[in-house]
Design a protein around this motif. Structure first.
Motif: not given
Length: 269
Positions: A1-12, A84-98
């Motif tokens: 999908m060309n609408r996806l916006i990749p994140l490189a840091s949990p601090d975005d 997954q590592a960035i995702l968990d860094g954003i929320t502060g815990f493991h988001i297993h549903r992603g």
């Protein structure tokens, strides 16, 4: 999908809203709330959803599998992806549903306005003093399943848009119109003024639910497990009980709501 916006840091800074979900969700903060999981997203991206979406945040490993569903997202809604590592860094815990999203509450009607919009034949579920997120979510799930026209919560009850309540409701909180305000007696006054018959569920109810003829306008009152509905509330209602085997008289309030709402469900045309 060309609408996806990749994140490189949990601090975005674009995904600041997702950083507070560990702190009792977003409810009450800027009119936002958190969505979580595939089942909830199915509802959030369907015409049944009453709320706008601000953004979506998904694990990059799930992007391909979710592409057909994400294609239904309205234009202008950003879809962020992250490892997954960035995702968990954003929320502060493991988001297993992603899969997360931020919804916008928008303008919400008060209880009086909500009742005024209902049809002449209507069914309203009224949870009073219910603070458990699982029970509120279960009640909203049943309300959606059995065609309740609205739900009214007092301020002593938790918000149906808490993340866990939405998840347990499998999206029912996004479908059933609701208002949350005031004290129990104030809501009962509003319902009575709008011609609703007040029905209270209790193990000590005067009549069995199975004997009830469905009123044209029915308001189903539910109390918290343990204390139940206060005696002064019960005194203003028709009290009902659900028949159970032997001397066992305990049901989870969400289960109770499902049985009662099914019994009161409007016939399918």
């Amino acid at each position: 999908m060309n609408r996806l916006i990749p994140l490189a840091s949990p601090d975005d800074p674009r995904i600041d809203a997702y950083r507070v979900i560990k702190e009792r969700d977003l409810v009450g903060r800027g009119g936002r709330f958190i969505l979580e999981g595939r089942t909830v997203l199915d509802v959030a991206l369907s015409p049944r959803n009453r709320f706008a979406l601000e953004s979506l945040l998904i694990a990059e490993s799930r992007a391909q599998a979710l592409a057909p569903l994400l294609a239904q997202a309205p234009e202008g809604v950003p879809i962020y992806t992250a490892s997954q590592a960035i995702l968990d860094g954003i929320t502060g815990f493991h988001i297993h549903r992603g899969l997360l999203g931020v919804g916008l509450r928008g303008e919400e009607p008060g209880a009086a306005e909500l009742l005024a919009r209902l049809p002449e034949e209507a069914l309203v579920v009224v949870p009073l003093g219910i603070t458990n997120h699982d029970n509120v979510g279960g009640i909203m799930r049943n309300a959606a399943a059995f065609g309740a026209d609205a739900a009214l919560f007092d301020f002593a009850s938790c918000d149906p848009l808490y993340r866990k309540a939405i998840r347990v409701s499998v999206g029912g909180s996004l479908i059933v119109p609701f208002a949350r305000e005031g004290m129990a007696h104030e809501l009962i006054d509003l319902l009575a003024a709008q011609g609703f018959e007040l029905l209270a569920l209790s193990p000590a109810g005067a009549s069995e639910l199975s004997t009830l003829a469905r009123p044209r306008r029915a308001a189903l009152l539910l109390g918290a497990e343990g204390p139940g509905l206060a005696p002064d509330i019960m005194a203003r209602t028709s009290t009902l009980r659900i028949a159970m085997k032997g001397d066992f008289d305990s049901l989870n309030v969400a289960t109770t709501s499902g049985i009662a709402l099914h019994a009161l469900m409007k016939p399918t045309p």
